[in-house]
Each structure stands twice: as C-alpha cells, then as structure tokens.
Design an enzyme around this catalytic site. Sequence first.
Site, PDB file in Angstrom:
ATOM      1  N   LEU A 112       2.644 -19.547 -80.052  1.00 62.27           N
ATOM      2  CA  LEU A 112       1.963 -20.823 -80.293  1.00 62.27           C
ATOM      3  C   LEU A 112       0.952 -21.094 -79.181  1.00 62.27           C
ATOM      4  O   LEU A 112       1.234 -20.813 -78.015  1.00 62.27           O
ATOM      5  CB  LEU A 112       2.984 -21.979 -80.310  1.00 62.27           C
ATOM      6  CG  LEU A 112       4.007 -21.985 -81.435  1.00 62.27           C
ATOM      7  CD1 LEU A 112       5.035 -23.087 -81.181  1.00 62.27           C
ATOM      8  CD2 LEU A 112       3.338 -22.197 -82.781  1.00 62.27           C
ATOM      9  N   VAL A 167       1.795 -22.540 -75.440  1.00 62.66           N
ATOM     10  CA  VAL A 167       3.199 -22.322 -75.062  1.00 62.66           C
ATOM     11  C   VAL A 167       3.315 -21.023 -74.279  1.00 62.66           C
ATOM     12  O   VAL A 167       2.961 -19.955 -74.771  1.00 62.66           O
ATOM     13  CB  VAL A 167       4.109 -22.285 -76.313  1.00 62.66           C
ATOM     14  CG1 VAL A 167       5.526 -21.895 -75.940  1.00 62.66           C
ATOM     15  CG2 VAL A 167       4.098 -23.644 -77.006  1.00 62.66           C
ATOM     16  N   LYS A 218      12.487 -22.509 -73.328  1.00 62.43           N
ATOM     17  CA  LYS A 218      13.095 -23.825 -73.505  1.00 62.43           C
ATOM     18  C   LYS A 218      13.217 -24.155 -74.991  1.00 62.43           C
ATOM     19  O   LYS A 218      14.230 -24.704 -75.431  1.00 62.43           O
ATOM     20  CB  LYS A 218      12.286 -24.894 -72.787  1.00 62.43           C
ATOM     21  CG  LYS A 218      12.458 -24.806 -71.281  1.00 62.43           C
ATOM     22  CD  LYS A 218      11.955 -26.072 -70.635  1.00 62.43           C
ATOM     23  CE  LYS A 218      12.362 -26.127 -69.175  1.00 62.43           C
ATOM     24  NZ  LYS A 218      11.635 -25.192 -68.333  1.00 62.43           N
ATOM     25  N   ARG A 238      11.298 -53.178 -73.057  1.00 59.37           N
ATOM     26  CA  ARG A 238      10.195 -53.137 -74.006  1.00 59.37           C
ATOM     27  C   ARG A 238      10.100 -54.510 -74.668  1.00 59.37           C
ATOM     28  O   ARG A 238      11.107 -55.208 -74.847  1.00 59.37           O
ATOM     29  CB  ARG A 238      10.426 -52.077 -75.089  1.00 59.37           C
ATOM     30  CG  ARG A 238      10.607 -50.660 -74.575  1.00 59.37           C
ATOM     31  CD  ARG A 238       9.374 -50.055 -73.991  1.00 59.37           C
ATOM     32  NE  ARG A 238       8.306 -49.865 -74.969  1.00 59.37           N
ATOM     33  CZ  ARG A 238       7.093 -49.427 -74.629  1.00 59.37           C
ATOM     34  NH1 ARG A 238       6.790 -49.160 -73.368  1.00 59.37           N
ATOM     35  NH2 ARG A 238       6.162 -49.258 -75.552  1.00 59.37           N
ATOM     36  N   SER A 264      -0.845 -50.646 -76.535  1.00 64.13           N
ATOM     37  CA  SER A 264       0.038 -50.107 -77.577  1.00 64.13           C
ATOM     38  C   SER A 264       0.162 -51.061 -78.764  1.00 64.13           C
ATOM     39  O   SER A 264       0.393 -50.634 -79.887  1.00 64.13           O
ATOM     40  CB  SER A 264       1.408 -49.806 -76.975  1.00 64.13           C
ATOM     41  OG  SER A 264       1.877 -50.925 -76.274  1.00 64.13           O
ATOM     42  N   ARG A 272      -2.344 -50.297 -81.220  1.00 56.63           N
ATOM     43  CA  ARG A 272      -2.046 -49.024 -81.871  1.00 56.63           C
ATOM     44  C   ARG A 272      -0.894 -49.163 -82.859  1.00 56.63           C
ATOM     45  O   ARG A 272      -0.448 -48.173 -83.442  1.00 56.63           O
ATOM     46  CB  ARG A 272      -1.709 -47.943 -80.820  1.00 56.63           C
ATOM     47  CG  ARG A 272      -2.829 -47.624 -79.851  1.00 56.63           C
ATOM     48  CD  ARG A 272      -2.593 -46.310 -79.121  1.00 56.63           C
ATOM     49  NE  ARG A 272      -1.290 -46.244 -78.467  1.00 56.63           N
ATOM     50  CZ  ARG A 272      -1.045 -46.634 -77.219  1.00 56.63           C
ATOM     51  NH1 ARG A 272      -2.029 -47.126 -76.480  1.00 56.63           N
ATOM     52  NH2 ARG A 272       0.168 -46.533 -76.704  1.00 56.63           N
ATOM     53  N   ASP A 319       3.874 -53.785 -71.943  1.00 53.88           N
ATOM     54  CA  ASP A 319       3.293 -55.002 -71.378  1.00 53.88           C
ATOM     55  C   ASP A 319       2.361 -55.613 -72.416  1.00 53.88           C
ATOM     56  O   ASP A 319       2.258 -55.104 -73.541  1.00 53.88           O
ATOM     57  CB  ASP A 319       2.547 -54.687 -70.065  1.00 53.88           C
ATOM     58  CG  ASP A 319       1.397 -53.719 -70.264  1.00 53.88           C
ATOM     59  OD1 ASP A 319       1.134 -53.323 -71.423  1.00 53.88           O
ATOM     60  OD2 ASP A 319       0.737 -53.358 -69.275  1.00 53.88           O
ATOM     61  N   ASP A 330      -1.488 -56.566 -73.018  1.00 53.32           N
ATOM     62  CA  ASP A 330      -2.857 -56.372 -72.508  1.00 53.32           C
ATOM     63  C   ASP A 330      -3.789 -57.223 -73.353  1.00 53.32           C
ATOM     64  O   ASP A 330      -3.907 -56.988 -74.557  1.00 53.32           O
ATOM     65  CB  ASP A 330      -3.281 -54.901 -72.653  1.00 53.32           C
ATOM     66  CG  ASP A 330      -2.285 -53.934 -72.031  1.00 53.32           C
ATOM     67  OD1 ASP A 330      -2.163 -53.933 -70.803  1.00 53.32           O
ATOM     68  OD2 ASP A 330      -1.617 -53.199 -72.785  1.00 53.32           O
ATOM     69  N   ASP A 362      -1.512 -58.836 -68.773  1.00 57.34           N
ATOM     70  CA  ASP A 362      -2.795 -58.541 -68.100  1.00 57.34           C
ATOM     71  C   ASP A 362      -3.930 -59.168 -68.883  1.00 57.34           C
ATOM     72  O   ASP A 362      -3.966 -59.058 -70.113  1.00 57.34           O
ATOM     73  CB  ASP A 362      -3.064 -57.022 -68.062  1.00 57.34           C
ATOM     74  CG  ASP A 362      -2.109 -56.273 -67.169  1.00 57.34           C
ATOM     75  OD1 ASP A 362      -1.345 -56.928 -66.437  1.00 57.34           O
ATOM     76  OD2 ASP A 362      -2.132 -55.031 -67.205  1.00 57.34           O
TER      77      ASP A 362
HETATM   78  P1  TTP Z   1      -1.153 -49.632 -70.594  1.00 58.91           P
HETATM   79  O1  TTP Z   1      -0.767 -51.043 -70.814  1.00 58.91           O
HETATM   80  O2  TTP Z   1      -0.729 -48.998 -69.299  1.00 58.91           O
HETATM   81  O3  TTP Z   1      -0.611 -48.675 -71.743  1.00 58.91           O
HETATM   82  P2  TTP Z   1      -0.232 -48.975 -73.261  1.00 58.91           P
HETATM   83  O4  TTP Z   1      -0.521 -50.375 -73.631  1.00 58.91           O
HETATM   84  O5  TTP Z   1      -0.895 -47.906 -74.057  1.00 58.91           O
HETATM   85  O6  TTP Z   1       1.330 -48.704 -73.334  1.00 58.91           O
HETATM   86  P3  TTP Z   1       2.521 -49.726 -72.947  1.00 58.91           P
HETATM   87  O7  TTP Z   1       3.159 -50.156 -74.227  1.00 58.91           O
HETATM   88  O8  TTP Z   1       3.477 -48.906 -72.145  1.00 58.91           O
HETATM   89  O9  TTP Z   1       1.952 -50.855 -72.161  1.00 58.91           O
HETATM   90  O10 TTP Z   1      -2.727 -49.477 -70.662  1.00 58.91           O
HETATM   91  C1  TTP Z   1      -3.492 -50.024 -71.719  1.00 58.91           C
HETATM   92  C2  TTP Z   1      -4.569 -49.049 -72.110  1.00 58.91           C
HETATM   93  O11 TTP Z   1      -5.477 -48.844 -71.029  1.00 58.91           O
HETATM   94  C3  TTP Z   1      -4.056 -47.684 -72.462  1.00 58.91           C
HETATM   95  O12 TTP Z   1      -3.573 -47.619 -73.776  1.00 58.91           O
HETATM   96  C4  TTP Z   1      -5.255 -46.859 -72.251  1.00 58.91           C
HETATM   97  C5  TTP Z   1      -5.915 -47.493 -71.056  1.00 58.91           C
HETATM   98  N1  TTP Z   1      -5.494 -46.792 -69.834  1.00 58.91           N
HETATM   99  C6  TTP Z   1      -6.046 -45.553 -69.540  1.00 58.91           C
HETATM  100  O13 TTP Z   1      -6.877 -45.044 -70.296  1.00 58.91           O
HETATM  101  N2  TTP Z   1      -5.651 -44.901 -68.400  1.00 58.91           N
HETATM  102  C7  TTP Z   1      -4.710 -45.405 -67.579  1.00 58.91           C
HETATM  103  O14 TTP Z   1      -4.370 -44.776 -66.574  1.00 58.91           O
HETATM  104  C8  TTP Z   1      -4.126 -46.682 -67.902  1.00 58.91           C
HETATM  105  C9  TTP Z   1      -3.062 -47.282 -67.020  1.00 58.91           C
HETATM  106  C10 TTP Z   1      -4.542 -47.328 -69.024  1.00 58.91           C
HETATM  107 MG    MG Z   2       0.148 -51.990 -72.485  1.00 57.60          MG
END
Ligand code: TTP
Ligand code: MG
Length: 543
Positions: free
Chosen positions: A267, A270, A277, A353, A384, A387, A394, A396, A458
């Site tokens: 693959l 890999v 593994k 979470r 996230s 997504r 957290d 954002d 944030d």
């Molecule tokens: P995060 O909040 O760190 O990640 P997340 O929201 O995808 O996941 P979580 O549920 O754990 O909070 O960051 C928000 C977005 O900022 C992340 O999706 C993409 C961007 N980001 C980067 O591209 N590089 C980085 O190092 C970080 C910290 C964030």
């Molecule tokens: Mg986040």
Amino acid sequence: MKPCLKRAERKMRIEKAQEYGATVVFTFSNTVTHIIADKDIKYNEILEFLQLTEIPEGIAVTNPRWPGDCIRYGKLVDPKDFWYQVPGCPTESQQRNPLQDAPISEPIGGHSSLPSSPPSSLQVQPRPPPKQQPETPTNSQKDALDEAIEECLTTTPINIEDFLGSSSSSDTESSPESSPKRRKKASSSSSNSARDWQSHFQCMHKHTGALNPENPNSRTIQILEEMMQIYDSLKDQWRTRSYRIAISTLKSSNTTYISTYEQAISLPGVGDRLAKKIVEIVSTDRLQRLEYAKLDPKDQILKLFHGIYGVGLVQARKFVAAGYTTLEDIKKNATLTEPQRIGIERYSDFKQRIPREEVKQHGDIVSTALKTIDEKVQSHVMGSYRRGAKDCGDIDIILTKEGAGVEELHEVLEKLVEKLFDRKFLMCGLAIARHDDGTKWHGASRLEGEGKPWRRIDFLVVPGEEIGAAFLYFTGNDVFNRSMRLLASKKGMRLNQKGLYKDVVRGKNREKLNEGTLLESKDEKKIFEILGVPYRPPEHRIC
Ligand code: TTP
Ligand code: MG
C-alpha cells in the site's frame, strides 16, 4: 555537550530534521529517540562520547543516511536496516532488546520504560476477515476524481520529497520554484500529470471522517487512529504523518481486506513497521504498542500536563522532569501563569467534548448579544462544528461584518466581551492576541444552570473582505488546510487565512519579499475554483 555546527552538512541535516518535526537536543536524556552519528563515527565512540556502557533500549542509533531516507520515502524507514547501521554496531542478536521479537519497537515521546516482555496472552490467530465486500464498487459510487485518486494511490508511492522540500513555513510547504528539480518537473507537466500529482493531496480527496462500517479494514483503521492520536498528542509529527497517510490509504481501499504483510507493504505510504503493525492488528485484534502506550505512566503524565491550557510540550516535559506526577503537585509547587492556573482548576471541564447542541446554544447566545451591539455584525461557529462534528473540543466563533475592517470589529469584540461577562456567560479571559490582520480572544463560557461545565471559547475577528479565506482556514481540519496551502504553493500561489495570492516573490531562503497579488479572499468556493480543487463541503474536509 555543545554540538559542532561547523560542518555545513551536519548543520543542514539538523535544520532539515527540525523542519520535518524532529526535536534536536544537545544533551542526552530519556527524551532521546534517535542518535544520528556522522558517517565517520564508530559505535564505540558514541558510547564513549555519551559516557554509556550501552545504548538504552528503544533508542535507535543510525548513520546520516536514515533521516535522508525518511524524507525521501515520506515515512520513518526502519533504522535497524543494515544500511543505516553505524560501524561497529552490535548485531541484533548481540543487542539485549527484549522487545525485538515483538512486532513493536518504537518508543513514544522518548520514553523507554516499556514493560520488558510482551504479555503472554499475545494471540497469533488471524482474525477472521469481515464479511467480504464486492471487489469493485459500482461506478455510480465514484466520480472521475475519485478514480484518479484511487489509481494514483494504488500505483504511485507517495514521495513526500516531491512536494515537501526547502520549506517556506511551519507546514513544510514549498512552491514549484523552490528547487530546480521541481521547477523542471512543473514546467514539463502535462495536464494529466498535473492531475496525478494533485491527487496526492489530502484536499483532493473526499473525506467524511466517519468510519465506514462496510470497510473491511475498519478495525485496523480504528486502532491505527488511536495510535496516531497518541503520537499526535505527543507532537510526534513524523509518526503522526505516516499513520495519517496509511489510514487515508486504508480508508480509500475499502474493497480489499488487508490481512498479510505483502498486501500491507504494497500500500502506498505503508512501510515495514506499519505493515507489521497492520498484520499484528489483523492477527490479534489489538496493537501491543498501543496498549503499552496507554499503560506507560510517563506517557500518561506527560499527556496529562500537556493537556493543561497554556502548557506546551516543553513546559510539560519540564514538569515531568521536576518529578511532578499530578495536577495537584503542579498547582502547589510550580510557578504558573494565571491562564495555566485556570487551566488546572478547570482541567476536567476543558477536557470534556462539548455536545453539538450545546455548542449551538453558546453560538446563539453570542449572536443574540451581538445584535444588541451592531445588527450587521455576524457570528459564525467554525472548526469541527462547521464540519458537522457531533461533539467539539472548543467553540470557535468568527465575528465579521460586510465592509468592516479590523479596527471597527475590535471595538465590537470589546463590547461583546464586556456584555457577555455582565450576563455571566463568559467566565474568564485566557488570552488575547491583537494583530493588524485580526484579533483572537480566548476564554471560557458557561450555560446557565447548576454545575454546568466551563467551555473553551475563541472569538476571531475577520474583516468582511476576508471572510471566504477565513471560513476555509477556520473550518479546517488542520491537515486539510495544510494540503490546500501546499497545493496553492505548488501552483505558484499562496494561501493563508486572509486570502489566495499569486506572484509572491521569494528570496534566497524562501522568505517572502512581497505579499503577492490578491486573487480571492471573500468567496470560499472561488478559492477552491482557482486552485482547481472540486469544492468540498465542510463535512468532507476531515483528513
Ligand atoms: P481547533 O479548534 O483547534 O480545531 P477543531 O475545531 O477542528 O477541532 P476541535 O473540535 O478539537 O476544537 O481549530 C479550529 C480550526 O483552525 C481548525 O479546524 C483548523 C484551523 N487550525 C489550523 O489550521 N492549524 C492549527 O494548528 C490549529 C490549532 C487550527
Ligand atoms: Mg475547535
């Protein structure tokens, strides 16, 4: 033990290794995972130099060819292979490595405190293959891009050096003009070959992130993902990267049950260790290395400390080195910043979470408060949540307004924060970073009600003109972002959270000499279009 950096090649090797995520240390300690000796140095000279009678188990000693090959092949090649051996190195049978027969060997985070023998319960019976899938998926399941990706994945080994090289940023990106070899390649590419190289990028793949239960390799993927998360939490970028590539490959080859070493090693992405593994997982339904990692107290403590808000890996290692083993130890004995103190007090809150529905509630409170400050300012929950994750680490939130610049939005942010403190939604501020190109505010919020946990929140201020690029960046995930930026770079463009640019002039060391010409910043979809990437909705951006 101050390193002699006079030798240009050694200096270059050190810089290259750092560029790819290695941490180079100049004093010997149990955080060391690899010792890379100059080619004229003998094994006994290393022992003498380090004042050791033997190299502790779990630490690989190699000649300089090893890091070069890791970069060339885009994975961690086995440092025990004979061509990486330092002259005078004891043979395997001479080495007293109790783990050598077990299909595991990598130390995590430099700790070598693994149990000294594999558990006696290790089974070697292969797991019966899951229900067979049809060999070829129906054409309706795939589009032309998927087919190109699949073809590329199964026929072309991923060569990281082809798209990494003299890097321009922490993401080890490079542009076509960065090396003569690459320049030649780019200029001679036909449109087909351009498609081929593009298909190596994660952002060209459709990803849902969800484990497909139909995939016959889903158990293997699940265990490899757990292992990758451990490496990721320890900031072991090399191993995280090779696991990510392997997982991505397994997710794509969802019709064949990979059960033998030969299948696994063939693959893309890999190598020998990962292939072993995969066979171990298939044979025993578990991965011993993962179980050791979960048990290893030092790994656990490091992970615990690294999970404190405001504590990076270096600081976490210092706490471990100081002999602290609990959060209480740190709280009592270490000198902490105020955010770190809050990070400890609220450790378990911040680690939980956050259910999607609760993230939405926080987002709604923010947008309602905003309306009372300026009706035209909008808030968007990113990361996230955008997504489509069912729970988030957290919250954002982007604050933006059509036609508004940072100054205007700074003022809105200040008023918003004050208002949300007044109504006891915000519980604390942790950090604020003010830049000309935007402001980030970190803190914690809480819903009303007895015993509700504090959540990390944030705020990010984004000028109206830059909202498309900011949407792209703050949706992530981070690997998807890196892939997009890398792709832009390969096409002679530059992508960041403010926009997509062309004609960026770079100096000798790849430093930017100008900002370039802005191509697009307002419309997220147009950025995909200009890059020639099929638009991926946020829920398909999980790599
Ligand atoms: P995060 O909040 O760190 O990640 P997340 O929201 O995808 O996941 P979580 O549920 O754990 O909070 O960051 C928000 C977005 O900022 C992340 O999706 C993409 C961007 N980001 C980067 O591209 N590089 C980085 O190092 C970080 C910290 C964030
Ligand atoms: Mg986040």
